[in-house]
Design a protein around this motif. Structure first.
Motif, short mmCIF file in Angstrom:
data_model
loop_
_atom_site.label_atom_id
_atom_site.label_comp_id
_atom_site.label_asym_id
_atom_site.label_seq_id
_atom_site.Cartn_x
_atom_site.Cartn_y
_atom_site.Cartn_z
N HIS A 115 -4.32 -6.45 -1.89
CA HIS A 115 -4.01 -5.08 -2.31
C HIS A 115 -2.51 -4.74 -2.24
N HIS A 119 0.43 -3.58 -4.99
CA HIS A 119 1.45 -2.52 -4.92
C HIS A 119 2.84 -3.07 -5.28
N SER A 140 2.37 2.62 2.22
CA SER A 140 1.10 3.16 1.72
C SER A 140 0.39 3.91 2.84
N ASP A 306 -2.81 4.04 -5.76
CA ASP A 306 -3.78 2.99 -6.08
C ASP A 306 -4.20 3.02 -7.56
ZN ZN Z 1 -2.92 1.20 -1.89
#
Ligand code: ZN
Ligand code: KG4
Length: 339
Positions: A115, A119, A140, A306
């Motif tokens: 993840h 980003h 984040s 996201d």
């Molecule tokens: Zn995220």
């Protein structure tokens, strides 16, 4: 010329069900996000069990909408990418089960994406030629790290938070200020009306030379400030509190990012993660970069929070080196960011 590579990416690590179709890591043909903010708002945060159920309801229509927007059928895909960690395990599993089934049915490669790497690749989606090596600040809701990006295959963590992530601090402070979830963008709005120099909240620089972060002391300082004012009956200007808190976070993030870039002699700076949508952070980092003679790249705010387009971009670079996942790929809630 290489034939075009079309990747469908799926992202369900937290409270957004997202699907995107990106060609060659840069051309976004669809970027669909079903947000669950309204569902979780009344609980003041993400409820994992509810998030999983919502992903189950949303995943099929969200992917169908992405395919329709791109004007593609499944047979037009070259690979299926999916976030497999870090994140909420039940949420991740919904995207994974869908992606694995689709890859199996189509007999196309499956690509498992980290993840946070997603980003970071929001930067390469928008600026494919950003100069490397780069110092990347990833901020984040769950993570705050400084990452040295030497190349697309070689990276190193230079520093990370020792307690709360920057976004988490924003959300917690927003909550004590009485702002709705998710607090970060709400706090930014309130801060615009306040004076960032009104209250001198602490900056945790940690030991000399450290590129780590700590935000829990700052969070406690804000809580203590409000508590003390309440006890003494002093009137509080909440916009000043928000602005002063934001200034403290931004100053530490910007200073350490410039230090990291200088120490590693990078050619650029990249900002990534949901908190990168914060305009004060974007402006301050851009100004500090100018002063240091380093170009600063901030993806547009919609690509910072996201989404699945960033996952598709990261997956494209994995596709180029045939970094495919087996069909028994599992969700890893605390997946570390390594090469
Ligand atoms: Zn995220
Ligand atoms: O990257 P992200 O969308 O999800 C995670 O992977 O965690 O980041 C969400 C975090 C939340 O803590 C949210 O409050 C914060 O990013 N955030 C902001 C802003 N927009 C989102 N924080 C400060 N200012 C903003 N404008």
């Amino acid at each position: 010329m290489e034939p075009a590579t079309t990747i469908l990416a799926i992202e369900t690590s937290c409270d957004e069900t997202a699907a995107a179709i990106v060609i060659n890591g840069t051309e976004v043909r669809a970027n669909i996000i079903a947000s669950q903010i309204a569902t979780h708002r009344r609980f003041g945060g993400v409820v994992p069990e509810i998030a999983s159920r919502r992903h189950m309801e949303n995943i099929v229509p969200v992917v169908a909408e992405a395919m329709a927007t791109a004007g593609l059928s499944f047979t037009g895909l070259d690979a299926v990418a999916v976030t497999y960690g870090p994140g909420l395990v039940g949420a991740l599993l919904v995207g994974l089960a869908y992606a694995k089934s689709l890859a199996y049915a189509l007999d196309k490669p499956l690509i498992g994406v980290h993840h946070l790497l997603g980003h970071i690749y929001a930067g390469f989606l928008q600026y494919p030629h950003l100069p490397l090596p780069a110092a990347c600040l990833v901020v984040s809701g769950g993570h705050t790290s400084l990452v040295y990006l030497e190349s697309h295959t070689c990276r190193r963590i230079l520093g990370a938070t020792r307690d709360d992530a920057a976004g988490e601090a924003f959300d917690k402070v927003a909550r004590v200020l009485g702002l709705p979830y998710p607090g970060g963008p709400e706090l930014e709005k309130l801060a615009r009306e306040g004076n960032p120099r009104a209250i001198n909240f602490p900056r945790a620089w940690l030991e000399e030379g450290s590129l780590d972060f700590s935000f829990s002391g700052l969070k406690s300082a804000v809580i203590n400030y409000l508590h003390h004012a309440r006890q003494t009956g002093t009137e509080v200007n909440l916009a000043d509190v928000a602005a002063s808190f934001q200034a403290a976070v931004v100053e530490v993030l910007v200073t350490k990012t410039i230090q990291a870039a200088r120490r590693m002699a990078t050619r650029s700076i990249l900002l990534a993660g949901g908190v990168a949508a914060n305009s004060s952070l974007r402006q301050e980092l851009a100004a500090a970069g100018r002063e240091a003679g380093l170009p600063v790249f901030c993806p547009s705010p919609a690509l910072c929070t996201d989404n699945a387009a960033m996952i598709a971009c990261a997956a494209y670079y994995q596709y180029l080196r045939r970094d495919f996942a087996p069909l028994d790929l599992n969700a890893i809630p605390d997946l570390p960011l390594i090469n």
